[in-house]
Scaffold this motif. Structure first.
Motif, PDB file in Angstrom:
ATOM      1  N   PRO A  83     -62.385 -91.000  86.046  1.00  0.00           N
ATOM      2  CA  PRO A  83     -62.620 -89.560  86.249  1.00  0.00           C
ATOM      3  C   PRO A  83     -63.996 -89.326  86.882  1.00  0.00           C
ATOM      4  CG  PRO A  83     -61.761 -89.991  84.042  1.00  0.00           C
ATOM      5  CD  PRO A  83     -62.113 -91.327  84.633  1.00  0.00           C
ATOM      6  N   GLY A  84     -64.084 -88.325  87.682  1.00  0.00           N
ATOM      7  CA  GLY A  84     -65.337 -88.001  88.345  1.00  0.00           C
ATOM      8  C   GLY A  84     -65.093 -87.051  89.495  1.00  0.00           C
ATOM      9  N   PRO A  85     -66.144 -86.673  90.183  1.00  0.00           N
ATOM     10  CA  PRO A  85     -65.992 -85.704  91.278  1.00  0.00           C
ATOM     11  C   PRO A  85     -65.291 -86.305  92.493  1.00  0.00           C
ATOM     12  CG  PRO A  85     -68.257 -86.481  91.164  1.00  0.00           C
ATOM     13  CD  PRO A  85     -67.562 -87.038  89.967  1.00  0.00           C
ATOM     14  N   TRP A  86     -64.352 -85.555  93.050  1.00  0.00           N
ATOM     15  CA  TRP A  86     -63.685 -85.935  94.287  1.00  0.00           C
ATOM     16  C   TRP A  86     -64.486 -85.353  95.451  1.00  0.00           C
ATOM     17  CZ3 TRP A  86     -57.864 -86.910  94.819  1.00  0.00           C
ATOM     18  CH2 TRP A  86     -57.368 -87.556  93.686  1.00  0.00           C
ATOM     19  N   ARG A  87     -64.613 -86.144  96.514  1.00  0.00           N
ATOM     20  CA  ARG A  87     -65.405 -85.737  97.670  1.00  0.00           C
ATOM     21  C   ARG A  87     -64.478 -85.308  98.808  1.00  0.00           C
ATOM     22  NH1 ARG A  87     -67.355 -89.013 102.115  1.00  0.00           N
ATOM     23  NH2 ARG A  87     -69.131 -88.037 103.175  1.00  0.00           N
ATOM     24  N   ILE A  88     -64.839 -84.202  99.467  1.00  0.00           N
ATOM     25  CA  ILE A  88     -64.107 -83.714 100.634  1.00  0.00           C
ATOM     26  C   ILE A  88     -65.074 -83.670 101.799  1.00  0.00           C
ATOM     27  CG2 ILE A  88     -62.894 -81.737 101.639  1.00  0.00           C
ATOM     28  CD1 ILE A  88     -61.898 -81.064  98.846  1.00  0.00           C
ATOM     29  N   ALA A  89     -64.723 -84.329 102.895  1.00  0.00           N
ATOM     30  CA  ALA A  89     -65.639 -84.410 104.036  1.00  0.00           C
ATOM     31  C   ALA A  89     -64.875 -84.347 105.348  1.00  0.00           C
ATOM     32  CB  ALA A  89     -66.458 -85.696 103.976  1.00  0.00           C
ATOM     33  N   GLY A 149     -69.003 -77.232 114.655  1.00  0.00           N
ATOM     34  CA  GLY A 149     -69.549 -78.431 115.278  1.00  0.00           C
ATOM     35  C   GLY A 149     -70.508 -79.202 114.408  1.00  0.00           C
ATOM     36  N   LYS A 150     -70.499 -78.944 113.107  1.00  0.00           N
ATOM     37  CA  LYS A 150     -71.359 -79.680 112.182  1.00  0.00           C
ATOM     38  C   LYS A 150     -70.512 -80.328 111.107  1.00  0.00           C
ATOM     39  CE  LYS A 150     -75.586 -76.935 112.730  1.00  0.00           C
ATOM     40  NZ  LYS A 150     -76.652 -76.181 112.023  1.00  0.00           N
ATOM     41  N   PRO A 151     -70.899 -81.518 110.635  1.00  0.00           N
ATOM     42  CA  PRO A 151     -70.106 -82.184 109.590  1.00  0.00           C
ATOM     43  C   PRO A 151     -70.111 -81.368 108.301  1.00  0.00           C
ATOM     44  CG  PRO A 151     -72.195 -83.304 109.913  1.00  0.00           C
ATOM     45  CD  PRO A 151     -72.076 -82.308 111.021  1.00  0.00           C
ATOM     46  N   TYR A 152     -69.056 -81.536 107.515  1.00  0.00           N
ATOM     47  CA  TYR A 152     -68.917 -80.784 106.261  1.00  0.00           C
ATOM     48  C   TYR A 152     -68.690 -81.770 105.136  1.00  0.00           C
ATOM     49  CZ  TYR A 152     -67.655 -76.805 103.293  1.00  0.00           C
ATOM     50  OH  TYR A 152     -67.627 -75.835 102.320  1.00  0.00           O
ATOM     51  N   ASP A 153     -69.421 -81.594 104.045  1.00  0.00           N
ATOM     52  CA  ASP A 153     -69.337 -82.529 102.930  1.00  0.00           C
ATOM     53  C   ASP A 153     -69.466 -81.741 101.630  1.00  0.00           C
ATOM     54  OD1 ASP A 153     -69.465 -84.748 101.234  1.00  0.00           O
ATOM     55  OD2 ASP A 153     -70.600 -85.913 102.690  1.00  0.00           O
ATOM     56  N   ALA A 154     -68.536 -81.958 100.704  1.00  0.00           N
ATOM     57  CA  ALA A 154     -68.566 -81.223  99.440  1.00  0.00           C
ATOM     58  C   ALA A 154     -68.060 -82.097  98.307  1.00  0.00           C
ATOM     59  CB  ALA A 154     -67.710 -79.960  99.548  1.00  0.00           C
ATOM     60  N   LEU A 155     -68.657 -81.947  97.130  1.00  0.00           N
ATOM     61  CA  LEU A 155     -68.195 -82.591  95.909  1.00  0.00           C
ATOM     62  C   LEU A 155     -67.584 -81.535  95.000  1.00  0.00           C
ATOM     63  CD1 LEU A 155     -71.007 -85.127  94.924  1.00  0.00           C
ATOM     64  CD2 LEU A 155     -68.717 -85.661  95.756  1.00  0.00           C
ATOM     65  N   LEU A 156     -66.340 -81.758  94.608  1.00  0.00           N
ATOM     66  CA  LEU A 156     -65.689 -80.819  93.704  1.00  0.00           C
ATOM     67  C   LEU A 156     -66.249 -80.987  92.295  1.00  0.00           C
ATOM     68  CD1 LEU A 156     -61.936 -81.108  94.784  1.00  0.00           C
ATOM     69  CD2 LEU A 156     -63.538 -79.275  95.345  1.00  0.00           C
ATOM     70  N   ILE A 157     -66.340 -79.880  91.569  1.00  0.00           N
ATOM     71  CA  ILE A 157     -66.783 -79.969  90.180  1.00  0.00           C
ATOM     72  C   ILE A 157     -65.705 -80.676  89.356  1.00  0.00           C
ATOM     73  CG2 ILE A 157     -68.195 -77.889  90.369  1.00  0.00           C
ATOM     74  CD1 ILE A 157     -65.973 -76.381  88.908  1.00  0.00           C
ATOM     75  N   GLU A 158     -66.033 -81.020  88.128  1.00  0.00           N
ATOM     76  CA  GLU A 158     -65.147 -81.841  87.298  1.00  0.00           C
ATOM     77  C   GLU A 158     -63.780 -81.195  87.111  1.00  0.00           C
ATOM     78  OE1 GLU A 158     -65.009 -83.735  82.780  1.00  0.00           O
ATOM     79  OE2 GLU A 158     -66.875 -82.920  83.587  1.00  0.00           O
ATOM     80  N   GLU A 159     -63.748 -79.911  86.789  1.00  0.00           N
ATOM     81  CA  GLU A 159     -62.471 -79.246  86.539  1.00  0.00           C
ATOM     82  C   GLU A 159     -61.606 -79.224  87.799  1.00  0.00           C
ATOM     83  OE1 GLU A 159     -61.305 -75.309  84.097  1.00  0.00           O
ATOM     84  OE2 GLU A 159     -62.344 -74.883  85.973  1.00  0.00           O
ATOM     85  N   ALA A 160     -62.203 -78.906  88.955  1.00  0.00           N
ATOM     86  CA  ALA A 160     -61.453 -78.864  90.206  1.00  0.00           C
ATOM     87  C   ALA A 160     -60.974 -80.261  90.594  1.00  0.00           C
ATOM     88  CB  ALA A 160     -62.314 -78.269  91.319  1.00  0.00           C
ATOM     89  N   SER A 161     -61.808 -81.276  90.347  1.00  0.00           N
ATOM     90  CA  SER A 161     -61.415 -82.654  90.656  1.00  0.00           C
ATOM     91  C   SER A 161     -60.222 -83.083  89.810  1.00  0.00           C
ATOM     92  CB  SER A 161     -62.591 -83.600  90.417  1.00  0.00           C
ATOM     93  OG  SER A 161     -63.665 -83.314  91.293  1.00  0.00           O
ATOM     94  N   ALA A 162     -60.227 -82.723  88.537  1.00  0.00           N
ATOM     95  CA  ALA A 162     -59.112 -83.066  87.659  1.00  0.00           C
ATOM     96  C   ALA A 162     -57.834 -82.362  88.101  1.00  0.00           C
ATOM     97  CB  ALA A 162     -59.460 -82.695  86.216  1.00  0.00           C
ATOM     98  N   TYR A 163     -57.978 -81.140  88.571  1.00  0.00           N
ATOM     99  CA  TYR A 163     -56.814 -80.374  89.036  1.00  0.00           C
ATOM    100  C   TYR A 163     -56.202 -81.051  90.254  1.00  0.00           C
ATOM    101  CZ  TYR A 163     -54.040 -76.109  89.697  1.00  0.00           C
ATOM    102  OH  TYR A 163     -53.014 -75.205  89.788  1.00  0.00           O
ATOM    103  N   LEU A 164     -57.060 -81.417  91.214  1.00  0.00           N
ATOM    104  CA  LEU A 164     -56.583 -82.080  92.422  1.00  0.00           C
ATOM    105  C   LEU A 164     -55.951 -83.431  92.087  1.00  0.00           C
ATOM    106  CD1 LEU A 164     -56.335 -82.050  95.473  1.00  0.00           C
ATOM    107  CD2 LEU A 164     -58.661 -82.944  95.627  1.00  0.00           C
ATOM    108  N   ALA A 165     -56.543 -84.155  91.150  1.00  0.00           N
ATOM    109  CA  ALA A 165     -55.998 -85.456  90.750  1.00  0.00           C
ATOM    110  C   ALA A 165     -54.604 -85.310  90.148  1.00  0.00           C
ATOM    111  CB  ALA A 165     -56.937 -86.122  89.747  1.00  0.00           C
TER     112      ALA A 165
END
Length: 572
Positions: free
Chosen positions: A418-424, A433-449
């Motif tokens: 378990p841990g944060p899922w990264r979206i990039a 035209g700029k890269p995008y990088d985000a770490l989901l919080i724990e609850e959102a990461s668990a939901y996506l998992a």
């Protein structure tokens, strides 16, 4: 007691009149009056401000959210049924919700002979109306269908009456007016939507010029001043030129009058095209249309611009002057979001609506928390709930959501723990035209998992790593389908009109409400190319916060004033 059919009757007067009906049981009177009051509460209007007119009820019903009112769909149907009955008691012609009886013997026989229940359902309302008008199936004409359309538009409290009429007309043509029968086919008399002509209707040389222009925009020289335009921009440019040519044909020109792209650029033709767009349209509709036209034509003009010694130079310069003046007049200076989006955001501003909106994905997940073998319908519902969760936590554009891939854009915690899922996303994949990088919080990461583990395999069937695949093809859903499905999901769950892009505005408004003036951070959150873009677009967003703070300050001062006043004056 009879109720007058006065044209100025409003819902408050209707409610009072129904309450005074001596020929109705007391309980019935109370239920009808209460239904009118409750309907207005849910629709957010005062009864005295709404005419007792079926069209008004239909419009209010379309935007009323029974889901946020905390009632069941059955209760909402009962409210609508009682409002309809109140109209009928008042002598106001209203189409009944169902017509299971009252059909003439001829229509009963015709419906019984139809090949399917679906066909019966689609023709039943028309059959009921014809029965009430004394129109037998054998005497149905085009005028009958025209009168039925008028009836639906003026006397029905249901939504999408045009589509209901079209369903009846198409069903009649398919199963009643069959070859060999005496029943006539019914033409579509509903006003058609305006559509531009296909470029295939114009000379081949013009098509080649347009293709060459768009190709030059898509593949500029590496040392040129302009970057390559995105495919969506190229499609918009092509559409704007095609619409301009179509408008000119409407104005009296023929497709052959435009042998090449240069032939479009004369002062008279540009003026005629602008006049055609403006004719019969209001300012709100015309402004963005002319803006798109001006930008596309200026780009095309630069592509075919001729030398000063060319015979067409003078006429093209006159056309250029008109185009530049038009572009300056209708330049889309976006100072804030459009009215439609402000209205839809306002609907989310109430505490109840806001809470339900922010926790919708959690409510949907609760329904399936114990499901070990979900159905496809349940998996698709969770797909939309997951999309909603991501839009809330990572307010990306729909184009990015549509291409989001489990292997290319999502990184899971190492070791399967378990841990944060990264979206990039790479810079080339982002509009800014700029890269995008985000770490989901724990609850959102668990939901996506959970979605990826339990529901995604059922939809993808091992054919795709797209986060939002189609259950039919396994390929990523396109932006149009994904957007429509999400909007439909929100309507079903909350009764609100919300498209995926609105969540970017929701994030922007909420951010500035909490942190006025913090445009730098908001620009990074939304993936804008610069904070200036964010500030220009959301200018005015902090007015509500300022107004609220001022009213709180004013209330404090008034409370202090009241505390120092004599009790008699305070009571007054």
């Amino acid at each position: 007691m009879s109720i007058s059919r006065a044209p100025i009757l409003n819902l408050d007067q209707l409610r009072s009149a129904v309450s005074e009906r001596d020929d109705l049981p007391v309980q019935t009177r109370r239920e009808l009056a209460s239904a009118i009051k409750r309907f207005c509460q849910i629709a957010g209007v005062e009864p005295g401000q709404v005419a007792a007119d079926p069209m008004a009820i239909r419009c209010l019903r379309a935007r009323a959210s029974w889901q946020l009112a905390g009632i069941s769909e059955e209760t909402w149907r009962n409210i609508l049924s009682r409002v309809t009955r109140s109209f009928q008691l008042a002598g106001i012609d209203v189409a009944r919700r169902h017509r299971r009886s009252g059909l003439s013997p001829e229509w009963q026989s015709l419906l019984k002979a139809l090949p399917s229940e679906d066909a019966i359902k689609r023709l039943r309302r028309f059959a009921g109306w014809c029965s009430s008008q004394g129109i037998a199936p054998e005497t149905v004409t085009q005028e009958s269908f025209a009168a039925f359309l008028t009836f639906l538009e003026t006397q029905s409290v249901q939504r999408n009456v045009r589509e209901r009429w079209q369903e009846a007309r198409r069903c009649w043509n398919k199963v009643v007016a069959v070859p060999g029968s005496t029943f006539p086919k019914m033409a579509n008399i509903a006003p058609p939507r305006w559509e531009s002509r296909s470029l295939a209707e114009f000379p081949q040389a013009l098509q080649d010029d347009i293709a060459g222009w768009l190709n030059a925009l898509a593949h500029p020289p590496f040392d040129g001043e302009r970057d390559a335009l995105r495919p969506a921009t190229l499609r918009n440019y092509e559409g704007a030129v095609r619409r301009t040519l179509s408008r000119l044909v409407e104005a009296g020109f023929t497709p052959e009058d435009f042998p090449n792209l240069a032939s479009l650029f004369t002062a008279d033709r540009i003026r005629r095209a602008v006049d055609q767009v403006r004719e019969g349209r209001n300012a709100d509709e015309t402004h963005p249309t002319l803006h798109a036209m001006a930008q596309a034509l200026l780009s095309a003009f630069r592509h075919i611009e001729v030398a000063p010694d060319h015979p067409r130079f003078a006429s093209q310069q006159a056309a250029l002057a008109i185009l530049r003046k038009l572009a300056a007049k209708v330049r889309n200076r976006q100072a804030s979001m459009v009215k439609k989006n402000r209205t839809r955001l306002a609907a989310l501003g109430t505490p109840t609506a806001g809470k339900r909106f922010r926790t919708l994905h959690l409510d949907v997940a609760k329904r399936h928390i114990k499901v070990s073998e979900p159905t496809l319908a349940e998996a698709l519902e969770m797909q939309m709930a997951t999309m909603h969760m991501l839009l809330l936590h990572v307010p990306l554009r729909i184009a990015n959501l549509a291409i989001m891939d489990l292997e290319r854009h999502i990184t899971r915690p190492a070791g399967g723990k378990p841990g944060p899922w990264r979206i990039a996303f790479e810079a080339s994949e982002m509009k800014g035209g700029k890269p995008y990088d985000a770490l989901l919080i724990e609850e959102a990461s668990a939901y996506l998992a959970d979605y990826v583990a339990r529901f995604h395999p059922l939809i993808a069937r091992g054919r795709s790593t797209a986060l939002f695949p189609s259950s039919r093809t396994g390929k990523p859903k396109n932006t149009v389908s994904l957007s429509k499905q999400y909007s439909g999901f929100i309507v079903r769950e909350l009764g609100l009109e919300v498209n995926p892009h609105l969540l970017r505005h929701y994030a922007g408004m909420a951010w500035l409400d909490a942190m006025p003036g913090e445009y730098q951070g908001l620009a990074k959150l939304l993936g804008h190319s610069s904070a200036r873009t964010t500030q220009v677009f959301y200018t005015g967003a902090e007015v509500k916060t300022a107004q609220t703070r001022w009213q709180d300050l004013l209330k404090g001062m008034i409370d202090e004033d009241k505390a120092g006043m004599p009790k008699t004056r305070r009571a007054a």
